[in-house]
Design a protein around this motif. Sequence first.
Motif, PDB file in Angstrom:
ATOM      1  N   GLU A   1       0.835  -1.209   0.000  1.00  0.00           N
ATOM      2  CA  GLU A   1       0.000   0.000   0.000  1.00  0.00           C
ATOM      3  C   GLU A   1       0.866   1.255   0.000  1.00  0.00           C
ATOM      4  OE1 GLU A   1      -2.525  -0.408   3.410  1.00  0.00           O
ATOM      5  OE2 GLU A   1      -3.785  -1.934   2.449  1.00  0.00           O
ATOM      6  N   THR A   2       1.914   1.251   0.806  1.00  0.00           N
ATOM      7  CA  THR A   2       2.814   2.403   0.877  1.00  0.00           C
ATOM      8  C   THR A   2       3.526   2.609  -0.458  1.00  0.00           C
ATOM      9  OG1 THR A   2       3.117   2.003   3.242  1.00  0.00           O
ATOM     10  CG2 THR A   2       4.710   3.442   2.181  1.00  0.00           C
ATOM     11  N   LEU A   3       3.973   1.527  -1.078  1.00  0.00           N
ATOM     12  CA  LEU A   3       4.621   1.625  -2.389  1.00  0.00           C
ATOM     13  C   LEU A   3       3.648   2.132  -3.457  1.00  0.00           C
ATOM     14  CD1 LEU A   3       6.803  -1.626  -2.462  1.00  0.00           C
ATOM     15  CD2 LEU A   3       7.635   0.734  -2.508  1.00  0.00           C
ATOM     16  N   GLY A   4       2.402   1.688  -3.395  1.00  0.00           N
ATOM     17  CA  GLY A   4       1.396   2.131  -4.364  1.00  0.00           C
ATOM     18  C   GLY A   4       1.130   3.627  -4.262  1.00  0.00           C
ATOM     19  N   ILE A   5       0.965   4.099  -3.043  1.00  0.00           N
ATOM     20  CA  ILE A   5       0.744   5.536  -2.829  1.00  0.00           C
ATOM     21  C   ILE A   5       1.970   6.318  -3.298  1.00  0.00           C
ATOM     22  CG2 ILE A   5       0.445   7.321  -1.071  1.00  0.00           C
ATOM     23  CD1 ILE A   5      -2.094   5.785  -1.668  1.00  0.00           C
ATOM     24  N   MET A   6       3.161   5.808  -2.993  1.00  0.00           N
ATOM     25  CA  MET A   6       4.392   6.469  -3.405  1.00  0.00           C
ATOM     26  C   MET A   6       4.471   6.559  -4.934  1.00  0.00           C
ATOM     27  SD  MET A   6       8.388   5.518  -2.523  1.00  0.00           S
ATOM     28  CE  MET A   6       7.924   4.825  -0.979  1.00  0.00           C
ATOM     29  N   ARG A   7       4.106   5.486  -5.637  1.00  0.00           N
ATOM     30  CA  ARG A   7       4.123   5.492  -7.106  1.00  0.00           C
ATOM     31  C   ARG A   7       3.122   6.508  -7.657  1.00  0.00           C
ATOM     32  NH1 ARG A   7       5.108  -0.025  -6.566  1.00  0.00           N
ATOM     33  NH2 ARG A   7       2.888  -0.479  -6.453  1.00  0.00           N
TER      34      ARG A   7
ATOM     35  N   GLU B   1      14.646   1.387  -1.045  1.00  0.00           N
ATOM     36  CA  GLU B   1      15.161   1.743  -2.375  1.00  0.00           C
ATOM     37  C   GLU B   1      14.161   2.658  -3.107  1.00  0.00           C
ATOM     38  OE1 GLU B   1      15.970  -0.604  -6.489  1.00  0.00           O
ATOM     39  OE2 GLU B   1      16.803  -1.519  -4.674  1.00  0.00           O
ATOM     40  N   ALA B   2      12.895   2.302  -3.041  1.00  0.00           N
ATOM     41  CA  ALA B   2      11.862   3.112  -3.691  1.00  0.00           C
ATOM     42  C   ALA B   2      11.778   4.493  -3.038  1.00  0.00           C
ATOM     43  CB  ALA B   2      10.510   2.408  -3.613  1.00  0.00           C
ATOM     44  N   HIS B   3      11.935   4.551  -1.741  1.00  0.00           N
ATOM     45  CA  HIS B   3      11.885   5.830  -1.038  1.00  0.00           C
ATOM     46  C   HIS B   3      13.052   6.724  -1.461  1.00  0.00           C
ATOM     47  CE1 HIS B   3      10.631   8.644   1.991  1.00  0.00           C
ATOM     48  NE2 HIS B   3      11.851   8.675   2.474  1.00  0.00           N
ATOM     49  N   GLY B   4      14.213   6.139  -1.688  1.00  0.00           N
ATOM     50  CA  GLY B   4      15.365   6.903  -2.172  1.00  0.00           C
ATOM     51  C   GLY B   4      15.098   7.520  -3.540  1.00  0.00           C
ATOM     52  N   ARG B   5      14.513   6.729  -4.454  1.00  0.00           N
ATOM     53  CA  ARG B   5      14.154   7.253  -5.779  1.00  0.00           C
ATOM     54  C   ARG B   5      13.081   8.325  -5.657  1.00  0.00           C
ATOM     55  NH1 ARG B   5      14.019   1.734  -7.036  1.00  0.00           N
ATOM     56  NH2 ARG B   5      11.742   1.859  -7.058  1.00  0.00           N
ATOM     57  N   PHE B   6      12.125   8.087  -4.773  1.00  0.00           N
ATOM     58  CA  PHE B   6      11.045   9.042  -4.565  1.00  0.00           C
ATOM     59  C   PHE B   6      11.601  10.371  -4.044  1.00  0.00           C
ATOM     60  CE2 PHE B   6       7.701  10.803  -1.739  1.00  0.00           C
ATOM     61  CZ  PHE B   6       6.775  11.109  -2.713  1.00  0.00           C
ATOM     62  N   ALA B   7      12.558  10.326  -3.145  1.00  0.00           N
ATOM     63  CA  ALA B   7      13.171  11.543  -2.608  1.00  0.00           C
ATOM     64  C   ALA B   7      13.835  12.344  -3.731  1.00  0.00           C
ATOM     65  CB  ALA B   7      14.186  11.201  -1.522  1.00  0.00           C
ATOM     66  N   GLU B   8      14.424  11.659  -4.711  1.00  0.00           N
ATOM     67  CA  GLU B   8      15.034  12.351  -5.861  1.00  0.00           C
ATOM     68  C   GLU B   8      13.965  13.040  -6.702  1.00  0.00           C
ATOM     69  OE1 GLU B   8      17.289   9.396  -7.937  1.00  0.00           O
ATOM     70  OE2 GLU B   8      18.707   9.136  -6.274  1.00  0.00           O
ATOM     71  N   VAL B   9      12.824  12.375  -6.902  1.00  0.00           N
ATOM     72  CA  VAL B   9      11.722  12.964  -7.670  1.00  0.00           C
ATOM     73  C   VAL B   9      11.180  14.191  -6.945  1.00  0.00           C
ATOM     74  CG1 VAL B   9       9.358  12.576  -8.483  1.00  0.00           C
ATOM     75  CG2 VAL B   9      11.096  10.835  -8.846  1.00  0.00           C
ATOM     76  N   VAL B  10      11.027  14.097  -5.632  1.00  0.00           N
ATOM     77  CA  VAL B  10      10.535  15.229  -4.843  1.00  0.00           C
ATOM     78  C   VAL B  10      11.522  16.395  -4.938  1.00  0.00           C
ATOM     79  CG1 VAL B  10      10.035  16.039  -2.497  1.00  0.00           C
ATOM     80  CG2 VAL B  10       9.141  13.846  -3.276  1.00  0.00           C
ATOM     81  N   ALA B  11      12.822  16.118  -4.845  1.00  0.00           N
ATOM     82  CA  ALA B  11      13.836  17.172  -4.938  1.00  0.00           C
ATOM     83  C   ALA B  11      13.797  17.837  -6.313  1.00  0.00           C
ATOM     84  CB  ALA B  11      15.224  16.600  -4.649  1.00  0.00           C
TER      85      ALA B  11
END
Length: 163
Positions: free
Chosen positions: A24-30, A92-102
């Motif tokens: 669920e957390t990964l889905g929301i993140m995507r 790992e997904a959170h790291g990529r997500f942080a790059e997208v947010v930045a």
Amino acid sequence: MADSSRPAPVRVDDADGAERLVAETLGIMRDLEALLGRESDHVRVGRLAEGLAEAPQKTALAGVYLQGLQAVKANAVALARFAPESIAVLREAHGRFAEVVAANQAVLATARSVSESLLRNLSAELTRNAEPKGYGSGGYGSRPAPSPYGHRRSAPLVLSRSL
């Protein structure tokens, strides 16, 4: 008195619950990552209205995402025990997500800076053109001496929000 508007805290008791929470957390993140990508793409090419149209949905998704992260933190021990591989994927997904947010924040900051600069230049140009020209200490066409009170007369600046 309990707050009925808040969802009940998620409690992970088994491997299925751990996998479900991570999924669920990964889905929301995507979903949030895709929305931020669309917003950045629109703003980069100057389509501000389209870029900012999904702001309410972005706010809602961000809230759900933060709740998901709180649930993950609250169940960190159970997740590490029942789904260690999923936790690695989430990190790992959170790291990529942080790059997208930045990247999104950089695009928005650039757009804000450019628009502020345009407005500042427009205001200065309007003020310069509105100042009377006459005989001053510098000869014909020079600007009169500034006001002893430090005030400059400027024309009002009108913005159209429909653009």
